[in-house]
Design a protein around this motif. Structure first.
Motif, PDB file in Angstrom:
ATOM      1  N   LEU A   1       0.829  -1.211   0.000  1.00 12.00           N
ATOM      2  CA  LEU A   1       0.000   0.000   0.000  1.00 12.00           C
ATOM      3  C   LEU A   1       0.863   1.261   0.000  1.00 12.00           C
ATOM      4  O   LEU A   1       0.558   2.240  -0.685  1.00 12.00           O
ATOM      5  CB  LEU A   1      -0.930  -0.011   1.221  1.00 12.00           C
ATOM      6  CG  LEU A   1      -2.028  -1.082   1.223  1.00 12.00           C
ATOM      7  CD1 LEU A   1      -2.785  -1.072   2.551  1.00 12.00           C
ATOM      8  CD2 LEU A   1      -2.994  -0.869   0.063  1.00 12.00           C
TER       9      LEU A   1
ATOM     10  N   GLU B   1       3.768   1.606  -1.241  1.00  8.40           N
ATOM     11  CA  GLU B   1       4.478   1.741  -2.517  1.00  8.40           C
ATOM     12  C   GLU B   1       3.553   2.148  -3.660  1.00  8.40           C
ATOM     13  O   GLU B   1       3.961   2.132  -4.819  1.00  8.40           O
ATOM     14  CB  GLU B   1       5.177   0.423  -2.849  1.00  8.40           C
ATOM     15  CG  GLU B   1       6.352   0.127  -1.922  1.00  8.40           C
ATOM     16  CD  GLU B   1       6.918  -1.275  -2.141  1.00  8.40           C
ATOM     17  OE1 GLU B   1       6.375  -1.994  -3.023  1.00  8.40           O
ATOM     18  OE2 GLU B   1       7.875  -1.651  -1.442  1.00  8.40           O
ATOM     19  N   GLY B   2       2.318   2.482  -3.359  1.00  7.23           N
ATOM     20  CA  GLY B   2       1.420   2.974  -4.406  1.00  7.23           C
ATOM     21  C   GLY B   2       0.135   2.196  -4.545  1.00  7.23           C
ATOM     22  O   GLY B   2      -0.777   2.615  -5.272  1.00  7.23           O
TER      23      GLY B   2
ATOM     24  N   VAL C   1      -2.173   1.911  -2.538  1.00  3.35           N
ATOM     25  CA  VAL C   1      -3.299   2.603  -1.924  1.00  3.35           C
ATOM     26  C   VAL C   1      -4.098   3.412  -2.951  1.00  3.35           C
ATOM     27  O   VAL C   1      -5.271   3.744  -2.724  1.00  3.35           O
ATOM     28  CB  VAL C   1      -2.782   3.524  -0.785  1.00  3.35           C
ATOM     29  CG1 VAL C   1      -2.015   4.704  -1.362  1.00  3.35           C
ATOM     30  CG2 VAL C   1      -3.931   3.984   0.103  1.00  3.35           C
ATOM     31  N   GLU C   2      -3.465   3.733  -4.079  1.00  2.00           N
ATOM     32  CA  GLU C   2      -4.152   4.501  -5.117  1.00  2.00           C
ATOM     33  C   GLU C   2      -5.186   3.657  -5.835  1.00  2.00           C
ATOM     34  O   GLU C   2      -6.152   4.172  -6.400  1.00  2.00           O
ATOM     35  CB  GLU C   2      -3.126   5.033  -6.131  1.00  2.00           C
ATOM     36  CG  GLU C   2      -2.021   5.874  -5.519  1.00  2.00           C
ATOM     37  CD  GLU C   2      -2.560   7.142  -4.865  1.00  2.00           C
ATOM     38  OE1 GLU C   2      -3.629   7.621  -5.299  1.00  2.00           O
ATOM     39  OE2 GLU C   2      -1.907   7.645  -3.930  1.00  2.00           O
ATOM     40  N   ASN C   3      -4.977   2.353  -5.864  1.00  2.00           N
ATOM     41  CA  ASN C   3      -5.925   1.439  -6.508  1.00  2.00           C
ATOM     42  C   ASN C   3      -6.960   1.021  -5.463  1.00  2.00           C
ATOM     43  O   ASN C   3      -6.655   0.304  -4.515  1.00  2.00           O
ATOM     44  CB  ASN C   3      -5.189   0.218  -7.051  1.00  2.00           C
ATOM     45  CG  ASN C   3      -6.099  -0.677  -7.888  1.00  2.00           C
ATOM     46  OD1 ASN C   3      -7.252  -0.912  -7.548  1.00  2.00           O
ATOM     47  ND2 ASN C   3      -5.540  -1.201  -8.978  1.00  2.00           N
ATOM     48  N   LEU C   4      -8.190   1.477  -5.624  1.00  2.00           N
ATOM     49  CA  LEU C   4      -9.213   1.243  -4.603  1.00  2.00           C
ATOM     50  C   LEU C   4      -9.489  -0.244  -4.387  1.00  2.00           C
ATOM     51  O   LEU C   4      -9.719  -0.688  -3.257  1.00  2.00           O
ATOM     52  CB  LEU C   4     -10.509   1.964  -4.991  1.00  2.00           C
ATOM     53  CG  LEU C   4     -10.442   3.505  -5.017  1.00  2.00           C
ATOM     54  CD1 LEU C   4     -11.791   4.085  -5.389  1.00  2.00           C
ATOM     55  CD2 LEU C   4      -9.984   4.037  -3.671  1.00  2.00           C
TER      56      LEU C   4
ATOM     57  N   ARG D   1      -6.569  -1.597  -2.447  1.00  2.00           N
ATOM     58  CA  ARG D   1      -6.579  -1.025  -1.098  1.00  2.00           C
ATOM     59  C   ARG D   1      -7.608  -1.716  -0.203  1.00  2.00           C
ATOM     60  O   ARG D   1      -7.314  -2.136   0.911  1.00  2.00           O
ATOM     61  CB  ARG D   1      -6.875   0.467  -1.171  1.00  2.00           C
ATOM     62  CG  ARG D   1      -6.800   1.166   0.180  1.00  2.00           C
ATOM     63  CD  ARG D   1      -7.366   2.555   0.099  1.00  2.00           C
ATOM     64  NE  ARG D   1      -8.816   2.514  -0.166  1.00  2.00           N
ATOM     65  CZ  ARG D   1      -9.560   3.601  -0.371  1.00  2.00           C
ATOM     66  NH1 ARG D   1      -8.986   4.800  -0.376  1.00  2.00           N
ATOM     67  NH2 ARG D   1     -10.848   3.489  -0.603  1.00  2.00           N
TER      68      ARG D   1
END
Length: 343
Positions: free
Chosen positions: A143, A145-146, A148-151, A154
């Motif tokens: 999360l 490393e990026g 978290v941007e993908n719902l 996430r």
């Protein structure tokens, strides 16, 4: 050769006694010259007297010097060998040393067993907590490393993190409960309640879990209502653990878990029986140990703490009851215990 005054005095005393006997023998020869039996009778009596005197003197010397030597070495002996009685002889001292050696050997063996248990226990705790912690760490790193941007990612990872945290909390909670039981800190809150009603409630709670395993849970009872005196909340935990284990290990296309209740005099017999995979005979005596797993991979995937049966055992022991288990490998297992019948 070392000179001992008491030994010298004893030697003088014995020499005097022997000279006295020689004098008695000489006089007896003159007085009883015509009567052999009187002479020999006097000799016999004198010999017995000499024997007794020698025994008393030698025994006194041995005891005196023995106790004297014991007092000298008492300064380097453990207090438990000498503090009770300073008037010891070598035989008593030897027995005490033997008893102390046996006690120390037993204590050393116990300490070795405790050390082995401690290492195994710490290893088990580390192993149990390591898996969910590493899982949480992996998801959090993803999360950060990026991800978290993908719902979708996430939400899925946060859900898995939540499950791992819940598992950690369950392990800590179960450990705390066992430690409280062992230290006597938990007080039972006993009440009168309908055991069959409680079992029916638990069957409803576990029904969804059973359906996932294609397992059926049934209650067999000798009476519609059976009242007991026990801690309701903790007996609920016992039954949940036993029924859940039976569901986890069903291992059949159409498995059945049967809970039986029956009145036996002033006790209520409770049995939780399944037709699942069973337990191998060599494992039966260990199943109530902390973290012991019959099939580790299955139990870990299900997220159990490995402490369920240990908790069951402690709860029933707190009720002054025991739990027994019978199992046939690949055929099924039956756990049974008793509760106090309510009047």
């Amino acid at each position: 050769m070392k000179f001992y005054r008491l030994t010298f005095l004893a030697s003088l005393f014995l020499t005097g006694v022997m000279l006295l006997l020689i004098y008695v023998f000489d006089e007896a020869k003159h007085y009883f010259s015509n009567s052999d039996w009187q002479f020999f009778g006097t000799m016999l009596i004198s010999s017995i007297a000499l024997l007794i005197i020698n025994y008393v003197v030698v025994d006194f010397l041995f005891n005196f010097y023995g106790k004297r030597q014991i007092r000298k070495i008492s300064t380097i002996l453990p207090e438990e060998l000498t503090d009770e009685d300073n008037d010891l002889n070598f035989k008593e001292l030897g027995q005490r040393v033997s008893d102390l050696n046996l006690k120390n050997t037993t204590e050393i063996d116990t300490m070795k067993e405790m050390e082995t248990y401690r290492k195994e226990y710490m290893g088990n705790i580390s192993h149990e907590m390591k898996t969910p912690l590493f899982t949480i760490q992996g998801y959090v790193d993803t999360l950060l490393e990026g991800g978290v941007e993908n719902l979708a990612i996430r939400d899925k990872y946060l859900e898995r993190i939540d499950k791992s945290v819940e598992r950690l909390l369950n392990i800590v909670k179960d450990l705390d409960m066992i430690n409280q039981f062992e230290s006597g800190e938990i007080i039972l809150t006993k009440s009168r309640f309908d055991l069959n009603h409680l079992i029916r409630e638990l069957i409803d709670i576990l029904d969804l879990e059973a359906q996932k395993k294609n397992t059926r849970i049934v209650l067999q009872t000798s009476s519609n209502q059976i009242f007991v005196i026990a801690d309701k909340q903790k007996i609920s935990q016992v039954l949940i653990n036993l029924i859940s284990n039976a569901i986890y290990y069903s291992n059949r296309e159409s498995a059945t878990v049967t809970v039986k209740t029956k009145v036996q005099n002033q006790k209520i017999l409770v049995e939780v029986e399944d037709n699942g995979m069973g337990i191998k005979p060599e494992m039966l005596h260990r199943i109530f140990e902390r973290f012991y797993r019959i099939e580790s991979s299955r139990n870990r995937n299900d997220g159990g703490s490995g402490l369920g049966l240990a908790i069951v055992k402690h709860i029933l022991e707190a009720h002054q009851e025991n739990i027994s288990v019978e199992s046939t490998y690949l055929e099924g297992t039956r756990f049974s215990f008793s509760l106090q019948k309510a009047i």
